[in-house]
Design an enzyme around this catalytic site. Structure first.
Site, PDB file in Angstrom:
ATOM      1  N   THR A 184      -2.070   1.869   6.460  1.00 27.55           N
ATOM      2  CA  THR A 184      -1.569   0.669   5.784  1.00 27.55           C
ATOM      3  C   THR A 184      -1.591  -0.477   6.781  1.00 27.55           C
ATOM      4  O   THR A 184      -1.151  -0.314   7.917  1.00 27.55           O
ATOM      5  CB  THR A 184      -0.134   0.862   5.248  1.00 27.55           C
ATOM      6  OG1 THR A 184       0.417  -0.437   4.935  1.00 27.55           O
ATOM      7  CG2 THR A 184       0.782   1.545   6.248  1.00 27.55           C
ATOM      8  N   ASP A 227      -9.322  -1.807   3.463  1.00 26.17           N
ATOM      9  CA  ASP A 227      -9.671  -0.522   4.081  1.00 26.17           C
ATOM     10  C   ASP A 227      -9.371   0.686   3.196  1.00 26.17           C
ATOM     11  O   ASP A 227      -9.978   1.746   3.373  1.00 26.17           O
ATOM     12  CB  ASP A 227      -8.877  -0.362   5.387  1.00 26.17           C
ATOM     13  CG  ASP A 227      -7.365  -0.437   5.149  1.00 26.17           C
ATOM     14  OD1 ASP A 227      -6.927  -1.361   4.445  1.00 26.17           O
ATOM     15  OD2 ASP A 227      -6.635   0.427   5.672  1.00 26.17           O
ATOM     16  N   THR A 249       0.848  -1.196   0.000  1.00 27.81           N
ATOM     17  CA  THR A 249       0.000   0.000   0.000  1.00 27.81           C
ATOM     18  C   THR A 249       0.882   1.243   0.000  1.00 27.81           C
ATOM     19  O   THR A 249       1.940   1.260   0.623  1.00 27.81           O
ATOM     20  CB  THR A 249      -0.943   0.008   1.218  1.00 27.81           C
ATOM     21  OG1 THR A 249      -1.811  -1.105   1.164  1.00 27.81           O
ATOM     22  CG2 THR A 249      -1.792   1.278   1.311  1.00 27.81           C
ATOM     23  N   ARG A 293     -12.718  -9.390  -2.684  1.00 26.25           N
ATOM     24  CA  ARG A 293     -12.329  -8.783  -1.408  1.00 26.25           C
ATOM     25  C   ARG A 293     -11.815  -7.341  -1.606  1.00 26.25           C
ATOM     26  O   ARG A 293     -11.024  -7.069  -2.501  1.00 26.25           O
ATOM     27  CB  ARG A 293     -11.240  -9.645  -0.766  1.00 26.25           C
ATOM     28  CG  ARG A 293     -10.741  -9.126   0.579  1.00 26.25           C
ATOM     29  CD  ARG A 293      -9.500  -8.276   0.469  1.00 26.25           C
ATOM     30  NE  ARG A 293      -9.002  -7.868   1.777  1.00 26.25           N
ATOM     31  CZ  ARG A 293      -8.076  -6.929   1.962  1.00 26.25           C
ATOM     32  NH1 ARG A 293      -7.567  -6.298   0.929  1.00 26.25           N
ATOM     33  NH2 ARG A 293      -7.676  -6.603   3.175  1.00 26.25           N
ATOM     34  N   VAL A 294     -12.284  -6.445  -0.767  1.00 30.58           N
ATOM     35  CA  VAL A 294     -11.794  -5.066  -0.761  1.00 30.58           C
ATOM     36  C   VAL A 294     -11.367  -4.740   0.664  1.00 30.58           C
ATOM     37  O   VAL A 294     -12.071  -5.078   1.623  1.00 30.58           O
ATOM     38  CB  VAL A 294     -12.898  -4.077  -1.213  1.00 30.58           C
ATOM     39  CG1 VAL A 294     -12.395  -2.640  -1.125  1.00 30.58           C
ATOM     40  CG2 VAL A 294     -13.345  -4.389  -2.647  1.00 30.58           C
TER      41      VAL A 294
HETATM   42  N1  GLY Z   1      -4.479  -2.185   3.743  1.00 28.87           N
HETATM   43  C1  GLY Z   1      -4.620  -2.725   2.471  1.00 28.87           C
HETATM   44  C2  GLY Z   1      -5.659  -3.758   2.387  1.00 28.87           C
HETATM   45  O1  GLY Z   1      -6.022  -4.353   3.399  1.00 28.87           O
HETATM   46  O2  GLY Z   1      -6.154  -3.984   1.310  1.00 28.87           O
END
Ligand code: GLY
Length: 351
Positions: free
Chosen positions: A267, A246, A215, A243-244
């Protein structure tokens, strides 16, 4: 008397509604991250260590130039993230991790602290710069969050550059996926179409647990006192089922508010960062009077208490920067008007 009172009331209203106007000019300030994770001294070769530092420094330089030339915080956030998205070292854009079926799906978000306008995208596969797609959503659509094919169509209609999915391919991430799937006993997909032949691309593969991390993120304050935040990622290696994490969830991985005096990019393990509404929470803390470092520390402690690991970068309206992580490292850097560029990797390093 009435007129005088009305003038005072108007001035107060403007000052309260426009914290930017109430802000002394403190000069611009910029902070970046390239992901947090298990990054220990000795886990990077000297060459890898130097390569990460050079990339972070180069990205800071780009942002400093934008802000020094009077560019906005939003412009700096977008420009720096574009650089990091093009850099194969980081899990965003080129160099992003693969899904379990061997694709790359990018997520990104951007937020303007003065207006609290925000834009986010998830599941992009062809848009070269997901951060620019997020900005286009914010500025040129009535929406905040677009996903998948619709987001891609919107980005194309906005004239954003598209590339073949193989553009984002790196040998290092592919090998990481194959190792992971084999370990988990899951089927390994065919090498992506258009990817360079095996062995043709050097695999800069530090032995890190980067499955959940990577990230890139930027927080900025411009000379007008405007705050902005942005984050971009390939998400979690081996992710499935759409899947997504944060990053594109406004208030989880990304948030900015001049009213509360903060811009935040996170991150880490996205599932936990969503549940803890990390970025918004940091701003609640600064809004309640905490300095950016205390707010960042307290929030990382909180997300850690439910099992989350990772880090945040936070910018205040006075240009102060907070870095916090509960991992052994976070690629990070900062620079402020008239100051030197500073980069750091390990948790125990001065930043
Ligand atoms: N922090 C990045 C994710 O979990 O997709």
């Amino acid at each position: 008397m009435k007129t005088w009172l009305a003038a005072v009331a108007t001035a107060l209203t403007v000052a309260l509604a426009s914290p930017v106007l109430a802000q002394d000019n403190v000069g611009w300030s910029l902070a970046i991250h390239g992901g947090a994770g298990v990054i220990e001294r000795g886990s990077l070769t000297p060459e890898q260590d130097a390569a990460y530092r050079a990339s972070l420094d180069g990205a800071l330089q780009v942002g400093a130039e934008v802000l020094d030339n009077g560019g906005s915080a939003l412009d700096a956030v977008e420009a720096v993230i574009q650089v990091l998205e093009d850099d194969p070292l980081f899990n965003a854009g080129r160099g992003a991790v693969f899904t379990a079926d061997g694709r790359i799906e990018h997520d990104a978000a951007i937020m303007d602290g003065t207006t609290r306008d925000a834009g986010a995208v998830a599941g992009l596969t062809r848009t070269r710069h997901p951060i620019s797609a997020a900005r286009a959503v914010m500025e040129n659509s009535p929406h905040v969050f677009l996903i998948g094919q619709g987001a891609e169509t919107f980005a194309r209609d906005q004239g954003l550059e598209e590339v073949e999915p193989a553009f984002f391919f790196t040998e290092r991430r592919w090998r990481g996926l194959v190792r992971q799937l084999e370990r988990e006993g899951l089927p390994v997909p065919a090498r992506p179409a258009g990817a360079p032949a095996e062995g043709a691309m050097a695999a800069v593969a530090p032995p890190l647990d980067e499955r959940k991390f990577g990230t890139v993120g930027v927080v900025a304050l411009d000379r007008e006192g405007r705050l902005a935040a942005g984050t971009s990622t390939g998400g979690m290696s081996g992710k499935r089922w759409g899947r997504v994490g944060d990053v594109p969830v406004i208030g989880a991985g990304t948030y900015a508010s001049n009213v509360e005096g903060c811009a935040v990019s996170a991150t880490g393990s996205g599932e936990y960062f969503i549940r803890a509404t990390v970025a918004r929470d940091v701003c609640h803390r600064t809004g309640a009077g905490a300095d950016v470092q205390s707010a960042a520390d307290a929030e990382i402690e909180d997300v850690g208490s439910i099992g989350g690991d990772g880090g945040v970068i936070v910018m205040g309206t006075d240009g102060s920067v907070g870095f916090a992580m509960n991992t052994s490292g976070m690629y990070r850097g900062r620079v402020a008007e008239g100051g030197n560029r500073l980069v750091a990797i390990y948790a125990d390093e001065d930043d």
